[in-house]
Design a protein around this motif. Structure first.
Motif, short mmCIF file in Angstrom:
data_model
loop_
_atom_site.label_atom_id
_atom_site.label_comp_id
_atom_site.label_asym_id
_atom_site.label_seq_id
_atom_site.Cartn_x
_atom_site.Cartn_y
_atom_site.Cartn_z
N MET A 123 -30.25 -30.48 29.26
CA MET A 123 -29.01 -30.04 29.72
C MET A 123 -28.36 -31.07 30.61
SD MET A 123 -28.06 -26.58 30.44
CE MET A 123 -27.33 -25.83 31.38
N VAL A 124 -29.09 -31.87 31.28
CA VAL A 124 -28.58 -32.93 32.13
C VAL A 124 -27.79 -33.91 31.27
CG1 VAL A 124 -29.31 -34.78 33.67
CG2 VAL A 124 -30.61 -32.69 33.55
N GLU A 125 -28.27 -34.07 30.16
CA GLU A 125 -27.59 -34.98 29.27
C GLU A 125 -26.21 -34.43 28.89
OE1 GLU A 125 -28.89 -36.40 25.32
OE2 GLU A 125 -30.72 -36.71 26.46
N ILE A 126 -26.10 -33.21 28.72
CA ILE A 126 -24.84 -32.61 28.35
C ILE A 126 -23.88 -32.73 29.50
CG2 ILE A 126 -23.72 -30.42 27.75
CD1 ILE A 126 -26.14 -29.69 26.22
N LEU A 127 -24.38 -32.59 30.76
CA LEU A 127 -23.51 -32.64 31.92
C LEU A 127 -23.02 -34.06 32.16
CD1 LEU A 127 -25.35 -30.23 34.34
CD2 LEU A 127 -23.38 -29.77 32.97
N THR A 128 -23.67 -35.07 31.71
CA THR A 128 -23.26 -36.44 31.91
C THR A 128 -22.47 -36.98 30.74
OG1 THR A 128 -25.32 -37.24 31.02
CG2 THR A 128 -25.16 -37.03 33.39
N ASP A 129 -22.35 -36.25 29.69
CA ASP A 129 -21.62 -36.71 28.51
C ASP A 129 -20.12 -36.59 28.77
OD1 ASP A 129 -21.18 -37.61 25.92
OD2 ASP A 129 -21.34 -35.59 25.07
N ALA A 130 -19.38 -37.61 28.48
CA ALA A 130 -17.92 -37.65 28.73
C ALA A 130 -17.18 -36.72 27.79
CB ALA A 130 -17.40 -39.07 28.59
N HIS A 131 -17.68 -36.58 26.63
CA HIS A 131 -17.01 -35.71 25.67
C HIS A 131 -17.04 -34.26 26.14
CE1 HIS A 131 -16.36 -38.79 22.67
NE2 HIS A 131 -17.65 -39.12 22.69
N PHE A 132 -18.18 -33.92 26.77
CA PHE A 132 -18.30 -32.58 27.27
C PHE A 132 -17.27 -32.31 28.34
CE2 PHE A 132 -20.18 -29.81 30.54
CZ PHE A 132 -20.27 -28.65 29.84
N TRP A 133 -17.11 -33.22 29.22
CA TRP A 133 -16.15 -33.02 30.32
C TRP A 133 -14.71 -33.06 29.81
CZ3 TRP A 133 -17.82 -30.64 34.20
CH2 TRP A 133 -19.08 -30.80 34.65
N VAL A 134 -14.50 -33.79 28.84
CA VAL A 134 -13.14 -33.80 28.24
C VAL A 134 -12.89 -32.45 27.59
CG1 VAL A 134 -11.68 -34.81 26.42
CG2 VAL A 134 -13.05 -36.28 27.90
N GLY A 135 -13.88 -31.89 26.94
CA GLY A 135 -13.75 -30.57 26.32
C GLY A 135 -13.52 -29.50 27.36
N VAL A 136 -14.32 -29.59 28.47
CA VAL A 136 -14.18 -28.62 29.55
C VAL A 136 -12.78 -28.73 30.14
CG1 VAL A 136 -15.01 -27.97 31.86
CG2 VAL A 136 -16.64 -28.50 30.06
N ALA A 137 -12.31 -29.94 30.38
CA ALA A 137 -10.98 -30.15 30.97
C ALA A 137 -9.90 -29.60 30.03
CB ALA A 137 -10.74 -31.63 31.23
N LEU A 138 -10.14 -29.75 28.77
CA LEU A 138 -9.17 -29.24 27.81
C LEU A 138 -9.13 -27.72 27.84
CD1 LEU A 138 -7.14 -29.85 25.53
CD2 LEU A 138 -9.04 -29.73 23.93
N VAL A 139 -10.29 -27.10 27.92
CA VAL A 139 -10.35 -25.64 27.98
C VAL A 139 -9.70 -25.15 29.26
CG1 VAL A 139 -11.94 -23.66 28.19
CG2 VAL A 139 -12.39 -25.44 26.51
N VAL A 140 -9.96 -25.83 30.38
CA VAL A 140 -9.36 -25.45 31.67
C VAL A 140 -7.84 -25.66 31.57
CG1 VAL A 140 -9.22 -26.04 34.12
CG2 VAL A 140 -11.45 -25.90 33.01
N PHE A 141 -7.45 -26.75 31.02
CA PHE A 141 -6.01 -27.03 30.90
C PHE A 141 -5.32 -25.97 30.05
CE2 PHE A 141 -2.47 -29.18 28.68
CZ PHE A 141 -1.68 -29.46 29.79
N VAL A 142 -5.93 -25.61 28.93
CA VAL A 142 -5.36 -24.58 28.06
C VAL A 142 -5.36 -23.25 28.80
CG1 VAL A 142 -5.72 -23.27 25.93
CG2 VAL A 142 -5.93 -25.74 25.92
N GLY A 143 -6.41 -22.97 29.57
CA GLY A 143 -6.46 -21.73 30.35
C GLY A 143 -5.34 -21.69 31.37
N VAL A 144 -5.10 -22.81 32.05
CA VAL A 144 -4.02 -22.88 33.04
C VAL A 144 -2.67 -22.70 32.35
CG1 VAL A 144 -2.85 -24.41 34.69
CG2 VAL A 144 -5.33 -24.31 34.64
N LEU A 145 -2.49 -23.29 31.22
CA LEU A 145 -1.24 -23.15 30.48
C LEU A 145 -1.02 -21.70 30.05
CD1 LEU A 145 -1.12 -26.33 28.18
CD2 LEU A 145 0.24 -25.86 30.20
#
Length: 164
Positions: free
Chosen positions: A1-23
């Protein structure tokens, strides 16, 4: 799971979900739908206006065609009436000309007849003058060669009285 937390794609996906949620929370999809609907209504009203203008133009075109046909009929009637009037005027003019020629011919004939009568009267007067002068000469010559005759003297005096 540490690997998933350090992956840039994951954080981009999370940011996208948060951004869509905010929108979504801010109501952007509703605003976008409203903008699209407003734009659709504006386009629809423009299409309705264009259809109305096209129908109005077609009505005006039909009216103009009708007016043109009426104008052409009126022009044809005017031309026909003008032709008839010209023919009538020509016939009247020809009749008046023939009548005038006839009157002038009759006037010329009367003048000729008058001139003939006058000439005949002048010829008769000249013949009468000539006859009387000839008779006077003949009588004068006879009397000069003959003795005085009371009947001849009386006739001469009567003739002389009539001449004066």
């Amino acid at each position: 799971m540490v690997e998933i937390l350090t992956d840039a794609h994951f954080w981009v996906g999370v940011a996208l979900v948060v951004f869509v949620g905010v929108l979504v929370m801010a109501g952007v999809p509703g605003l976008a739908a409203k903008a699209i609907d407003a734009r659709g209504l504006k386009v629809q009203s423009q299409l309705d206006e264009a259809n109305r203008l096209r129908e109005e133009a077609q009505g005006l075109l039909a009216q103009i065609k009708t007016q043109r046909e009426q104008s052409e009929k009126l022009a044809a009637e005017i031309m026909a009436n003008a032709r008839e009037e010209a023919q009538r005027l020509q016939a009247d003019s020809q009749a008046k000309l023939a009548e005038q020629i006839e009157r002038r011919g009759q006037l010329a004939e009367r003048r000729i007849a008058m001139a003939e009568s006058q000439a005949a009267a002048e010829v008769k007067a000249a013949a009468a003058d000539l006859a009387s002068s000839m008779a006077e000469r003949v009588l004068t010559q006879r009397l000069a060669g003959a003795k005085t005759d009371p009947l001849v003297d009386k006739a001469i005096s009567q003739l002389a009285g009539k001449l004066q």
